[in-house]
Design a protein around this motif. Sequence first.
Motif, PDB file in Angstrom:
ATOM      1  N   LYS A  87      40.433   4.189  21.156  1.00 19.57           N
ATOM      2  CA  LYS A  87      40.668   4.025  22.597  1.00 19.57           C
ATOM      3  C   LYS A  87      39.474   4.514  23.403  1.00 19.57           C
ATOM      4  N   ASN A  88      38.758   5.524  22.875  1.00 19.94           N
ATOM      5  CA  ASN A  88      37.624   6.106  23.591  1.00 19.94           C
ATOM      6  C   ASN A  88      36.466   5.125  23.722  1.00 19.94           C
ATOM      7  N   GLU A  89      36.365   4.180  22.782  1.00 19.99           N
ATOM      8  CA  GLU A  89      35.346   3.132  22.872  1.00 19.99           C
ATOM      9  C   GLU A  89      35.770   2.020  23.833  1.00 19.99           C
ATOM     10  N   ILE A  90      37.075   1.796  23.904  1.00 20.57           N
ATOM     11  CA  ILE A  90      37.593   0.672  24.696  1.00 20.57           C
ATOM     12  C   ILE A  90      37.664   1.038  26.173  1.00 20.57           C
ATOM     13  N   GLU A  91      38.082   2.275  26.453  1.00 10.05           N
ATOM     14  CA  GLU A  91      38.219   2.745  27.838  1.00 10.05           C
ATOM     15  C   GLU A  91      37.420   4.041  28.015  1.00 10.05           C
ATOM     16  N   ASN A  92      37.293   4.485  29.241  1.00 11.19           N
ATOM     17  CA  ASN A  92      36.577   5.725  29.534  1.00 11.19           C
ATOM     18  C   ASN A  92      37.513   6.919  29.287  1.00 11.19           C
ATOM     19  N   LEU A  93      37.744   7.187  27.995  1.00  9.52           N
ATOM     20  CA  LEU A  93      38.664   8.237  27.573  1.00  9.52           C
ATOM     21  C   LEU A  93      37.963   9.129  26.555  1.00  9.52           C
ATOM     22  N   HIS A  94      38.571  10.274  26.277  1.00  4.65           N
ATOM     23  CA  HIS A  94      38.037  11.133  25.215  1.00  4.65           C
ATOM     24  C   HIS A  94      39.199  11.826  24.516  1.00  4.65           C
ATOM     25  N   SER A  95      38.906  12.398  23.354  1.00  5.62           N
ATOM     26  CA  SER A  95      39.911  13.149  22.585  1.00  5.62           C
ATOM     27  C   SER A  95      39.417  14.580  22.449  1.00  5.62           C
ATOM     28  N   GLN A  96      40.191  15.514  22.983  1.00  6.15           N
ATOM     29  CA  GLN A  96      39.702  16.901  23.062  1.00  6.15           C
ATOM     30  C   GLN A  96      40.039  17.738  21.831  1.00  6.15           C
ATOM     31  N   HIS A  97      40.928  17.259  20.964  1.00  7.28           N
ATOM     32  CA  HIS A  97      41.402  18.108  19.863  1.00  7.28           C
ATOM     33  C   HIS A  97      40.625  17.846  18.575  1.00  7.28           C
ATOM     34  N   PRO A  98      40.521  18.861  17.713  1.00  4.81           N
ATOM     35  CA  PRO A  98      39.728  18.725  16.475  1.00  4.81           C
ATOM     36  C   PRO A  98      40.308  17.682  15.515  1.00  4.81           C
ATOM     37  N   ASN A  99      39.419  17.096  14.723  1.00  6.08           N
ATOM     38  CA  ASN A  99      39.805  16.102  13.723  1.00  6.08           C
ATOM     39  C   ASN A  99      40.008  16.815  12.377  1.00  6.08           C
ATOM     40  N   TYR A 100      41.163  17.471  12.235  1.00  7.87           N
ATOM     41  CA  TYR A 100      41.418  18.264  11.030  1.00  7.87           C
ATOM     42  C   TYR A 100      41.538  17.397   9.774  1.00  7.87           C
ATOM     43  N   THR A 101      42.015  16.166   9.916  1.00  8.82           N
ATOM     44  CA  THR A 101      42.161  15.310   8.723  1.00  8.82           C
ATOM     45  C   THR A 101      40.804  14.816   8.226  1.00  8.82           C
ATOM     46  N   GLU A 102      39.807  14.816   9.121  1.00 15.49           N
ATOM     47  CA  GLU A 102      38.453  14.335   8.812  1.00 15.49           C
ATOM     48  C   GLU A 102      38.426  12.858   8.428  1.00 15.49           C
ATOM     49  N   PHE A 103      39.408  12.097   8.907  1.00 18.59           N
ATOM     50  CA  PHE A 103      39.387  10.646   8.711  1.00 18.59           C
ATOM     51  C   PHE A 103      38.449  10.018   9.740  1.00 18.59           C
ATOM     52  N   PRO A 104      37.779   8.915   9.370  1.00 19.19           N
ATOM     53  CA  PRO A 104      36.980   8.190  10.358  1.00 19.19           C
ATOM     54  C   PRO A 104      37.883   7.400  11.305  1.00 19.19           C
ATOM     55  N   ASP A 105      37.298   6.821  12.355  1.00 18.03           N
ATOM     56  CA  ASP A 105      38.068   6.013  13.296  1.00 18.03           C
ATOM     57  C   ASP A 105      38.436   4.652  12.720  1.00 18.03           C
ATOM     58  N   ALA A 106      37.693   4.193  11.721  1.00 19.33           N
ATOM     59  CA  ALA A 106      38.035   2.909  11.090  1.00 19.33           C
ATOM     60  C   ALA A 106      37.395   2.837   9.706  1.00 19.33           C
ATOM     61  N   TYR A 107      38.119   2.223   8.789  1.00 18.62           N
ATOM     62  CA  TYR A 107      37.580   1.953   7.446  1.00 18.62           C
ATOM     63  C   TYR A 107      38.199   0.662   6.923  1.00 18.62           C
ATOM     64  N   PHE A 108      37.358  -0.244   6.430  1.00 15.45           N
ATOM     65  CA  PHE A 108      37.804  -1.485   5.798  1.00 15.45           C
ATOM     66  C   PHE A 108      36.980  -1.717   4.545  1.00 15.45           C
ATOM     67  N   PHE A 109      37.555  -2.444   3.599  1.00 14.61           N
ATOM     68  CA  PHE A 109      36.776  -2.743   2.392  1.00 14.61           C
ATOM     69  C   PHE A 109      37.079  -4.138   1.865  1.00 14.61           C
ATOM     70  N   VAL A 110      36.067  -4.709   1.222  1.00 19.04           N
ATOM     71  CA  VAL A 110      36.230  -5.956   0.470  1.00 19.04           C
ATOM     72  C   VAL A 110      36.527  -5.549  -0.970  1.00 19.04           C
ATOM     73  N   PRO A 111      37.705  -5.893  -1.490  1.00 21.57           N
ATOM     74  CA  PRO A 111      38.083  -5.418  -2.825  1.00 21.57           C
ATOM     75  C   PRO A 111      37.407  -6.195  -3.958  1.00 21.57           C
ATOM     76  N   GLU A 112      37.325  -5.537  -5.098  1.00 23.12           N
ATOM     77  CA  GLU A 112      36.861  -6.200  -6.321  1.00 23.12           C
ATOM     78  C   GLU A 112      37.974  -7.045  -6.936  1.00 23.12           C
ATOM     79  N   TYR A 113      39.219  -6.560  -6.787  1.00 26.62           N
ATOM     80  CA  TYR A 113      40.370  -7.272  -7.354  1.00 26.62           C
ATOM     81  C   TYR A 113      41.502  -7.289  -6.329  1.00 26.62           C
ATOM     82  N   THR A 114      42.220  -8.407  -6.275  1.00 18.90           N
ATOM     83  CA  THR A 114      43.425  -8.466  -5.457  1.00 18.90           C
ATOM     84  C   THR A 114      44.579  -9.022  -6.281  1.00 18.90           C
ATOM     85  N   LEU A 115      45.769  -8.537  -5.979  1.00 17.67           N
ATOM     86  CA  LEU A 115      46.987  -9.025  -6.624  1.00 17.67           C
ATOM     87  C   LEU A 115      48.013  -9.344  -5.551  1.00 17.67           C
TER      88      LEU A 115
END
Length: 428
Positions: A87-115
Amino acid sequence: MVSLACHLNDSETFTQKALQWAMQFNSVCYLDSNGYRDNYGNIDVFIAVGTAASFLSDGSNTFTKLQQFIDNHPDAWIPGFLGYDLKNEIENLHSQHPNYTEFPDAYFFVPEYTLLIGQYNAEIKGSDPKAIITQIEATEIKDEPLGFKGQLKKRMNRSTYFSAFAELQRHIRKGDIYEVNLCQEFFAEQISLNPLEAYRKLNEVSPTPFSCFFKFGQKYILSASPERFLSKNGRTLLSQPIKGTAPRGKTAGEDDQLKNALATSPKEISENIMIVDLVRNDLTRSAEPGTVKASDLLQIHSFRQVHQLISTITCQIREGISPADTIRNTFPAGSMTGAPKISAMKLIDRYENSRRGVYSGALGYFSPQGNYDFSVVIRTLIYNADNGYLSFHTGGAITDNADPEKEYNECLLKGKALFEVLKSMATG
């Protein structure tokens, strides 16, 4: 990439073996619709493993860069997630609290195998599908201890929740907003957890249409979400916000009474309609003029833990709008913010005392056909095995006539399956 279809004598056993087999890979996305079929999703079980290519948000222009990543990998399945704080990229907003999980804002991957696994058949794609089938069939389903060792804490105690609730109602009465979603975090630090067993238990306790086990590195998302955020099928966009929750009854009669009370509750109906209006407005940014429709309003959907009030809004996509832009134009889900959306998100940052992160973002996939299907990340455990941090949030809508006691209890109801899983893990 070679594709192979095979007949299954026992799809349930094959599926569990395949999930166990998948754990050896650095990136895993397992999606299970748990037999909930509708006119908008056509996947029973989907498994993507291995990392042929990956996309990680660097904190700027995420949606533009994600579309470039999709364009660079045509004909590929691309699973992943988008965190609420985009949301901070889309609008003029910010997040004041720490990122304890340490997850990124986005992650996607192209898999080697799909079922893709159905009731009687499986389709496997990869460099050597026959070898994959052999490996899966030889896999032993491990019955391991659930292994949760740690203490679950509240980031927001009861009095803090009631105080934030009162402040937000004050903003509603001032006219700053007319609805807002207040969420609270439950967390545990420096814990150990068997994420696969935790997910299996969660999916047993609370099977939902958008159940997901997602792994990248030592970070895990274990989701029992019942809510579709947004799907694209050809030129049709579809959103199905949830607003309105009731517990399941102990008897069939009590269950029917609770359903009827939900279906006729002025408060729940008004909350749902407010968010329908917000979603309709969001969809107009991507829509051909005159095509936004609220086709199915206020439908009762029953799940193992709760009854929910769900509405369906659709539109036809305007020429020249990319898939990533259609998501950006509606992100994050209006059911998790309130309305007006930007004002509600500003107040959320002010009165909540935790960073949402992946929670109330979106989780799903882009398909080789150029379509996508994403759920809202709710009823979900977030776990970082590297730093031992476990987190989940629950929340509910605040309106002018909302009762803080009832909303607080609804938060606990929404977290019921997660509490149950962690309790069983602590004693199992």
